[in-house]
Design a protein around this motif. Structure first.
Motif, short mmCIF file in Angstrom:
data_model
loop_
_atom_site.label_atom_id
_atom_site.label_comp_id
_atom_site.label_asym_id
_atom_site.label_seq_id
_atom_site.Cartn_x
_atom_site.Cartn_y
_atom_site.Cartn_z
N ASP A 66 -98.35 53.64 25.81
CA ASP A 66 -98.73 54.66 26.79
C ASP A 66 -100.22 54.96 26.65
OD1 ASP A 66 -98.20 56.95 28.64
OD2 ASP A 66 -98.72 58.14 26.88
N ILE A 67 -100.86 55.21 27.79
CA ILE A 67 -102.25 55.69 27.81
C ILE A 67 -102.34 56.83 28.80
CG2 ILE A 67 -104.67 55.15 28.19
CD1 ILE A 67 -104.09 52.24 27.91
N ALA A 68 -102.88 57.93 28.37
CA ALA A 68 -103.11 59.07 29.27
C ALA A 68 -104.57 59.49 29.19
CB ALA A 68 -102.21 60.23 28.90
N ILE A 69 -105.19 59.68 30.36
CA ILE A 69 -106.54 60.24 30.43
C ILE A 69 -106.41 61.66 30.94
CG2 ILE A 69 -108.82 60.05 31.48
CD1 ILE A 69 -108.52 57.07 31.52
N LEU A 70 -106.76 62.62 30.10
CA LEU A 70 -106.57 64.04 30.37
C LEU A 70 -107.86 64.80 30.13
CD1 LEU A 70 -103.33 64.31 28.22
CD2 LEU A 70 -103.39 64.04 30.71
N VAL B 251 -110.04 61.53 42.93
CA VAL B 251 -108.78 62.23 42.73
C VAL B 251 -108.73 62.81 41.31
CG1 VAL B 251 -107.51 60.89 44.44
CG2 VAL B 251 -107.66 60.05 42.08
N SER B 252 -107.69 63.61 41.06
CA SER B 252 -107.67 64.40 39.82
C SER B 252 -107.04 63.71 38.63
CB SER B 252 -106.93 65.72 40.08
OG SER B 252 -105.58 65.47 40.44
N SER B 253 -106.27 62.63 38.87
CA SER B 253 -105.54 62.02 37.76
C SER B 253 -105.21 60.57 38.09
CB SER B 253 -104.27 62.81 37.45
OG SER B 253 -103.41 62.84 38.59
N CYS B 254 -104.49 59.94 37.17
CA CYS B 254 -104.13 58.54 37.31
C CYS B 254 -102.62 58.40 37.50
CB CYS B 254 -104.58 57.74 36.08
SG CYS B 254 -104.23 55.97 36.18
N THR C 97 -97.29 61.63 37.27
CA THR C 97 -97.59 60.40 38.01
C THR C 97 -97.14 60.53 39.47
OG1 THR C 97 -95.53 59.39 37.19
CG2 THR C 97 -97.56 58.90 35.99
N ASP C 98 -96.03 61.23 39.73
CA ASP C 98 -95.60 61.47 41.11
C ASP C 98 -96.63 62.30 41.86
OD1 ASP C 98 -93.28 60.04 40.74
OD2 ASP C 98 -91.96 61.79 40.64
N ALA C 99 -97.17 63.32 41.19
CA ALA C 99 -98.19 64.16 41.83
C ALA C 99 -99.45 63.36 42.13
CB ALA C 99 -98.51 65.35 40.93
N ALA C 100 -99.81 62.45 41.23
CA ALA C 100 -100.99 61.62 41.45
C ALA C 100 -100.78 60.70 42.65
CB ALA C 100 -101.30 60.80 40.20
N LEU C 101 -99.59 60.14 42.80
CA LEU C 101 -99.30 59.28 43.94
C LEU C 101 -99.29 60.08 45.24
CD1 LEU C 101 -96.54 56.96 42.46
CD2 LEU C 101 -98.77 56.24 43.34
N GLU C 102 -98.76 61.29 45.19
CA GLU C 102 -98.76 62.13 46.38
C GLU C 102 -100.18 62.50 46.79
OE1 GLU C 102 -97.66 64.11 49.66
OE2 GLU C 102 -96.41 62.81 48.41
#
Length: 244
Positions: free
Chosen positions: A121-125, A99-102, A77-82
């Protein structure tokens, strides 16, 4: 910094991003993980109503497992925000870029006093074909999917999710998935196709996906599938969703 690239995210007073579910679930948000979530996660992951429907978590689920998992997903999530910050710096006045992720994934219930409770939790991968047992075949499917560039409409995505037993059957997961798919995955990640798998006896999960327009493709029998808890799985149901 321009906020255009962060849309439709909102931010709380602590600076955490979140997506809010629509009425009647407006007290539910999807936000970032916190290391302080560990005790609640440990409780859920040792509840048979949760761990019997999940493939990956170790059993029994210990504090070190929660610490590792929270550290790992926080990196994501930190990488997605960056990635969003870079997009804001490079494209401050343009429409939202793909972008690549959420950056949000943890479902929380906001209480009247302002505190919140972790619900799930929900993850889209990118899809990894957990129903394919032959490793060579699995790799032949997963590698090209993983190698496709950001925004490639051919990418096949998947969803991993769970919700606390106390909040199952209330429409929260259906609303959370709908929000995440239509407010973030489609417009911000370019998601056009989703493939999901549910255990054959997880009728509730299948119904949630079908309510969202997922179509059942097939049942995959599994003769030797045993979860970390020791529970034997007889099969998986495969469902697909495609953007209109």
């Amino acid at each position: 910094m321009s906020q255009l690239q962060f849309r439709p995210l909102q931010f709380n007073e602590k600076g955490e991003p979140f997506l809010r579910l629509p009425s009647p679930h407006e007290n539910i948000i999807i936000t970032v993980p916190r290391m302080s979530d560990a005790p609640t996660i440990i409780s859920y992951m040792n509840d048979p109503a949760v761990y019997n429907m999940l493939e990956g978590p170790p059993f029994p689920y210990l504090p070190e497992h929660a610490e590792w998992w929270l550290t790992d997903i926080t990196k994501g999530t930190d990488a997605a925000l960056e990635e969003l910050r870079r997009a804001s710096a490079e494209h401050p006045d343009t429409d939202s870029v793909v972008v690549s992720s959420c950056p949000v994934r943890i479902i929380r219930e906001v209480r009247e006093d302002g505190t919140d409770l972790l619900l799930g939790d929900i993850a889209i991968l990118r899809e990894r074909w957990p129903d394919v047992m032959d490793q060579a075949e699995k790799e032949s499917l997963a590698k090209p999917n993983a190698d496709r560039p950001i925004g490639d409409l051919r990418i096949i995505w998947c969803i991993g999710d769970y919700i606390a037993p106390s909040h199952q059957g209330k429409g929260i997961m259906t609303a959370a998935l709908k929000t995440l798919i239509h407010e973030w995955a489609v417009p911000r990640m370019g998601v056009r196709q989703l493939r999901v798998e549910t255990f054959s006896d997880n009728i509730g999960s299948r119904r949630v996906f079908e309510k969202l327009g997922f179509v059942h493709e097939k049942t995959v029998p599994l003769e030797n599938k045993i979860l970390n808890s020791g529970r034997k799985i007889s099969g998986m149901e495969i469902l697909w969703w495609q953007a209109e």
